[in-house]
Design a protein around this motif. Structure first.
Motif: not given
Ligand SMILES: [Zn+2]
Ligand SMILES: [Zn+2]
Length: 357
Positions: A103-111, A117-120
């Protein structure tokens, strides 16, 4: 111009090439093991109903099907190679892979560790692409998978691995909402539907300490429900029994994927009860506002679980000796398993043995 031949680890899977095609052997290449990657020799892969929907292009246009498709996101096996920076695994460890591999590892859900639920948009294990949005992902109906250790799960196995595979999707899909909505001692939890998801829901809710009732249209499933750990069984066509159970549950986990009436199930909830939907009927279902307003009720949904919670679920299941009830098959029987899964003719999950494939 055709893409250059990809360098990497040659492997073999079972793919379908269009929505009507049969599965057949498919030779392809996994990426080389990078510094943070692990190579997993796949032992078993469960057959999830969503594999069938995607292989047969039943979720288009919402979710396009990409071919060749190697489905499978209920994966367990053994780590056979680790990258130089890997800390979570060593060679020989058991490992699992669920529904997404990055996943993107940076968005609030990833964090927050809810990467599903990764935004990207997370990278799905199959019928998707890696986060470069180019490289197709091929799933667990295959001999090997290369994955960043961060997205692989630790599997604490003492016995047979086959019953662990379905935990990676069916297990977490039911564990996450049961935990979130407070299944536990003193709570009356109903599991609607007794298929692949439902049978895991019963085992997990019972292990959490809840009083578990199975809601089913078929009286013939009562014995099975009890064997899985259910305390009660309610035949939803039995008007008398339904009347007696109306307003009695704190939580309903709705695993039914056939068309059904949400309003009926909501009527079984007591004050401030919650119904969580995890089954996916193909057509929209009408909802009467009074079904919620009357008893301050909630209708919720839930999608698998993030990596930390999936690990927690695997550890919980290991502690309580919970595995899925499975029928192990050879890859040559994928079509048959699909047809039988659609007819609910399996107790309760098909798992493909990839070891000799
Ligand atoms: Zn993400
Ligand atoms: Zn699944």
């Amino acid at each position: 111009m055709s893409a250059p031949e990809r360098q990497g680890i040659a492997t073999r899977g079972f793919a379908t090439h269009n929505k009507d095609a049969k599965f057949g052997p498919f030779e392809f290449v996994r990426r080389e093991v990078g510094p943070h990657d692990v190579l997993i020799d796949i032992a078993y892969c469960g057959i999830c109903h969503s594999d069938i929907h995607q292989a047969r292009a039943e979720w288009e246009p919402m979710m396009p099907s990409m071919y060749p498709m190697v489905p499978g996101h209920e994966i367990v096996g053994r780590v056979s190679q680790v990258g130089g920076e890997v800390t979570k695994f060593k060679e020989g460890d058991f490992a699992g892979i669920g529904c997404f591999i990055d996943s993107c590892r940076e968005c609030p859900p990833c964090k927050a560790g809810i990467e599903q639920y990764c935004i990207k948009g997370s990278a799905q294990t199959y019928n998707s692409t890696e986060m470069d949005r180019e490289t197709p992902t091929y799933g667990g109906y295959s001999k090997h998978y290369v994955i960043d250790e961060k997205y692989a799960l630790k599997v604490n196995a003492t016995g047979d691995l086959s019953g662990i595979a379905p935990l990676l999707c069916a297990g977490i899909t039911t564990y996450s909402p049961l935990k979130k909505w407070g299944a536990g001692p003193g709570k009356k939890v109903a599991i609607a539907g007794l298929g692949g998801l439902g049978h895991m829901g019963v085992k997990i809710a019972a292990a959490m300490g809840a009083e578990v009732t199975v809601l089913s249209t078929s009286p013939s499933k009562e014995k099975d429900a009890q064997a899985l750990g259910a305390h009660k069984f309610l035949v939803t066509k039995d008007a008398e029994a339904v009347k007696a159970a109306t307003g009695s549950f704190d939580l309903i986990l709705d695993t039914i994927s056939a068309q059904h009436d949400y309003n009926f199930y909501l009527s079984l909830l007591g004050l401030e009860g919650v119904m969580v939907v995890v089954g996916v009927p193909t057509e929209p279902i009408p909802l009467n506002a009074f079904s919620l307003i009357g008893g301050n009720k909630a209708l919720a949904g839930s999608l698998i679980g993030g990596i930390p919670e999936t690990q927690e679920m695997l550890d919980f299941c290991a502690k309580h000796s919970i595995t899925s009830d499975v029928e192990v098959i050879d890859p040559s029987r994928i079509e048959e398993a699909y047809d039988r899964t659609v007819k609910s003719d399996v107790r309760y999950r098909f798992v493909i043995d990839m070891q000799n494939a």
